[in-house]
Design a protein around this motif. Structure first.
Motif, PDB file in Angstrom:
ATOM      1  N   VAL A  78      38.500  42.472  50.030  1.00 24.11           N
ATOM      2  CA  VAL A  78      38.883  43.316  48.891  1.00 24.11           C
ATOM      3  C   VAL A  78      37.706  44.223  48.543  1.00 24.11           C
ATOM      4  O   VAL A  78      36.568  43.763  48.438  1.00 24.11           O
ATOM      5  CB  VAL A  78      39.265  42.437  47.675  1.00 24.11           C
ATOM      6  N   SER A  79      37.982  45.511  48.370  1.00 22.51           N
ATOM      7  CA  SER A  79      36.905  46.445  48.047  1.00 22.51           C
ATOM      8  C   SER A  79      36.257  46.054  46.723  1.00 22.51           C
ATOM      9  O   SER A  79      36.937  45.735  45.751  1.00 22.51           O
ATOM     10  CB  SER A  79      37.435  47.880  47.985  1.00 22.51           C
ATOM     11  N   GLY A  80      34.936  46.048  46.724  1.00 17.40           N
ATOM     12  CA  GLY A  80      34.190  45.707  45.520  1.00 17.40           C
ATOM     13  C   GLY A  80      33.935  44.221  45.335  1.00 17.40           C
ATOM     14  O   GLY A  80      33.254  43.814  44.408  1.00 17.40           O
ATOM     15  N   ILE A  81      34.479  43.394  46.229  1.00 19.65           N
ATOM     16  CA  ILE A  81      34.255  41.951  46.146  1.00 19.65           C
ATOM     17  C   ILE A  81      33.339  41.552  47.297  1.00 19.65           C
ATOM     18  O   ILE A  81      33.713  41.626  48.458  1.00 19.65           O
ATOM     19  CB  ILE A  81      35.579  41.152  46.246  1.00 19.65           C
ATOM     20  N   GLY A  82      32.138  41.166  46.953  1.00 22.53           N
ATOM     21  CA  GLY A  82      31.188  40.719  47.955  1.00 22.53           C
ATOM     22  C   GLY A  82      31.212  39.210  48.078  1.00 22.53           C
ATOM     23  O   GLY A  82      31.978  38.513  47.400  1.00 22.53           O
ATOM     24  N   ALA A  83      30.349  38.707  48.921  1.00 27.71           N
ATOM     25  CA  ALA A  83      30.294  37.271  49.167  1.00 27.71           C
ATOM     26  C   ALA A  83      29.919  36.493  47.903  1.00 27.71           C
ATOM     27  O   ALA A  83      30.480  35.434  47.636  1.00 27.71           O
ATOM     28  CB  ALA A  83      29.312  36.975  50.287  1.00 27.71           C
ATOM     29  N   ARG A  84      28.976  37.009  47.124  1.00 26.35           N
ATOM     30  CA  ARG A  84      28.556  36.309  45.891  1.00 26.35           C
ATOM     31  C   ARG A  84      29.720  36.203  44.903  1.00 26.35           C
ATOM     32  O   ARG A  84      29.925  35.163  44.289  1.00 26.35           O
ATOM     33  CB  ARG A  84      27.402  37.039  45.227  1.00 26.35           C
ATOM     34  N   THR A  85      30.486  37.271  44.757  1.00 26.41           N
ATOM     35  CA  THR A  85      31.626  37.248  43.845  1.00 26.41           C
ATOM     36  C   THR A  85      32.704  36.310  44.367  1.00 26.41           C
ATOM     37  O   THR A  85      33.307  35.555  43.595  1.00 26.41           O
ATOM     38  CB  THR A  85      32.195  38.665  43.645  1.00 26.41           C
ATOM     39  N   ALA A  86      32.939  36.335  45.683  1.00 26.80           N
ATOM     40  CA  ALA A  86      33.928  35.429  46.281  1.00 26.80           C
ATOM     41  C   ALA A  86      33.522  33.975  46.055  1.00 26.80           C
ATOM     42  O   ALA A  86      34.369  33.129  45.734  1.00 26.80           O
ATOM     43  CB  ALA A  86      34.085  35.721  47.767  1.00 26.80           C
ATOM     44  N   LEU A  87      32.229  33.667  46.210  1.00 21.62           N
ATOM     45  CA  LEU A  87      31.748  32.302  45.938  1.00 21.62           C
ATOM     46  C   LEU A  87      31.948  31.940  44.470  1.00 21.62           C
ATOM     47  O   LEU A  87      32.317  30.818  44.142  1.00 21.62           O
ATOM     48  CB  LEU A  87      30.270  32.157  46.307  1.00 21.62           C
ATOM     49  N   ALA A  88      31.699  32.907  43.577  1.00 16.89           N
ATOM     50  CA  ALA A  88      31.888  32.655  42.142  1.00 16.89           C
ATOM     51  C   ALA A  88      33.352  32.349  41.842  1.00 16.89           C
ATOM     52  O   ALA A  88      33.655  31.442  41.053  1.00 16.89           O
ATOM     53  CB  ALA A  88      31.420  33.854  41.325  1.00 16.89           C
ATOM     54  N   ILE A  89      34.258  33.079  42.481  1.00 14.05           N
ATOM     55  CA  ILE A  89      35.688  32.847  42.270  1.00 14.05           C
ATOM     56  C   ILE A  89      36.067  31.453  42.750  1.00 14.05           C
ATOM     57  O   ILE A  89      36.743  30.697  42.050  1.00 14.05           O
ATOM     58  CB  ILE A  89      36.528  33.928  42.980  1.00 14.05           C
ATOM     59  N   LEU A  90      35.597  31.081  43.955  1.00 12.91           N
ATOM     60  CA  LEU A  90      35.934  29.768  44.497  1.00 12.91           C
ATOM     61  C   LEU A  90      35.195  28.642  43.778  1.00 12.91           C
ATOM     62  O   LEU A  90      35.598  27.484  43.869  1.00 12.91           O
ATOM     63  CB  LEU A  90      35.651  29.729  46.002  1.00 12.91           C
ATOM     64  N   SER A  91      34.120  28.974  43.079  1.00 19.10           N
ATOM     65  CA  SER A  91      33.434  27.978  42.256  1.00 19.10           C
ATOM     66  C   SER A  91      34.191  27.748  40.955  1.00 19.10           C
ATOM     67  O   SER A  91      34.158  26.666  40.384  1.00 19.10           O
ATOM     68  CB  SER A  91      32.006  28.425  41.944  1.00 19.10           C
ATOM     69  N   GLY A  92      34.881  28.786  40.488  1.00 15.66           N
ATOM     70  CA  GLY A  92      35.600  28.717  39.226  1.00 15.66           C
ATOM     71  C   GLY A  92      37.014  28.195  39.328  1.00 15.66           C
ATOM     72  O   GLY A  92      37.599  27.755  38.337  1.00 15.66           O
ATOM     73  N   MET A  93      37.581  28.248  40.526  1.00 17.71           N
ATOM     74  CA  MET A  93      38.950  27.757  40.718  1.00 17.71           C
ATOM     75  C   MET A  93      39.140  27.362  42.176  1.00 17.71           C
ATOM     76  O   MET A  93      38.474  27.904  43.056  1.00 17.71           O
ATOM     77  CB  MET A  93      39.986  28.805  40.288  1.00 17.71           C
ATOM     78  N   SER A  94      40.037  26.444  42.423  1.00 19.23           N
ATOM     79  CA  SER A  94      40.323  26.019  43.789  1.00 19.23           C
ATOM     80  C   SER A  94      41.114  27.106  44.504  1.00 19.23           C
ATOM     81  O   SER A  94      41.673  28.013  43.868  1.00 19.23           O
ATOM     82  CB  SER A  94      41.116  24.716  43.790  1.00 19.23           C
ATOM     83  N   SER A  95      41.182  27.014  45.807  1.00 13.38           N
ATOM     84  CA  SER A  95      41.948  28.005  46.567  1.00 13.38           C
ATOM     85  C   SER A  95      43.430  27.933  46.201  1.00 13.38           C
ATOM     86  O   SER A  95      44.126  28.946  46.209  1.00 13.38           O
ATOM     87  CB  SER A  95      41.743  27.812  48.074  1.00 13.38           C
ATOM     88  N   THR A  96      43.909  26.755  45.844  1.00 18.82           N
ATOM     89  CA  THR A  96      45.298  26.600  45.420  1.00 18.82           C
ATOM     90  C   THR A  96      45.536  27.309  44.093  1.00 18.82           C
ATOM     91  O   THR A  96      46.528  28.014  43.927  1.00 18.82           O
ATOM     92  CB  THR A  96      45.659  25.104  45.287  1.00 18.82           C
ATOM     93  N   GLU A  97      44.602  27.128  43.147  1.00 16.78           N
ATOM     94  CA  GLU A  97      44.725  27.805  41.856  1.00 16.78           C
ATOM     95  C   GLU A  97      44.645  29.317  42.028  1.00 16.78           C
ATOM     96  O   GLU A  97      45.370  30.061  41.365  1.00 16.78           O
ATOM     97  CB  GLU A  97      43.626  27.330  40.909  1.00 16.78           C
ATOM     98  N   LEU A  98      43.787  29.765  42.930  1.00 17.47           N
ATOM     99  CA  LEU A  98      43.679  31.195  43.215  1.00 17.47           C
ATOM    100  C   LEU A  98      44.994  31.726  43.782  1.00 17.47           C
ATOM    101  O   LEU A  98      45.497  32.763  43.347  1.00 17.47           O
ATOM    102  CB  LEU A  98      42.530  31.464  44.188  1.00 17.47           C
TER     103      LEU A  98
END
Length: 190
Positions: A78-98
């Motif tokens: 996704v444009s504007g989403i780097g690895a650090r942001t992706a890690l933050a997202i997966l730290s904040g919610m499970s892949s199922t919740e996402l």
């Protein structure tokens, strides 16, 4: 491309861990969900990985579950989403919740994650629509097929996504990853 790593956990310095594999220590950046489920220092660990090659660094990301790695790989496209942001997202919610948030187009769940504002949440919902399947159990989440691993390997080797996708279409569905990469490289060489 490094797809999986098995070894002994020797260090935890969130969000980075170090895994000893036959005397070589590999630093991996992991989401907090993976970090919490890791064994104690000295325990055996097996992680799915994603290698990001940048101009200034080679960074290895680790995940306990294949669906987490798949979600990470989908997020960083996704444009504007780097690895650090992706890690933050997966730290904040499970892949199922996402997956459920994307399927239900629920931006309110995404904005609860630090660093994700309303505009970023809207972009995620727009660009990821149809790329996640809502599930009720992490075990039911999509696991990447051999073809997607072959495609990711070709892209990591520097081939364009379009060129790689066209070649992967010509490979049998039941092929192993290593044989598929070999076949794809032979097709690309022609």
């Amino acid at each position: 491309m490094i797809g999986r790593i098995n070894g002994t956990l020797i260090e935890k310095l969130p969000p980075t861990i170090c895994v000893d594999v036959n005397g070589v220590g590999y630093d991996l950046e992991v989401p907090m969900s993976t970090l919490y489920d890791l064994p104690d220092i000295g325990g055996k660990v097996s992680l799915y990985t994603h290698l990001a090659v940048r101009e200034d660094a080679h960074v290895l990301y680790g995940f306990l579950r294949a669906d987490e790695r798949l979600a990470f790989r989908t997020l960083i496209k996704v444009s504007g989403i780097g690895a650090r942001t992706a890690l933050a997202i997966l730290s904040g919610m499970s892949s199922t919740e996402l997956a459920n948030a994307i399927t239900q187009e629920d931006a309110s769940l995404l904005v609860k994650i630090p660093g994700i504002g309303a505009k970023t949440a809207a972009r995620l919902l727009l660009e990821l629509k149809g790329k996640f399947t809502a599930t009720t159990n992490t075990a039911e989440a999509q696991i990447p097929s051999a073809k997607s691993d072959i495609l990711n390997a070709l892209i990591a080797l520097g081939y364009s996504e379009k060129e790689s996708t066209n070649v992967v279409k010509n490979i049998a569905a039941d092929v192993s990853v290593s044989d598929g990469i070999r076949q794809a490289l032979q097709l690309l060489a022609k």
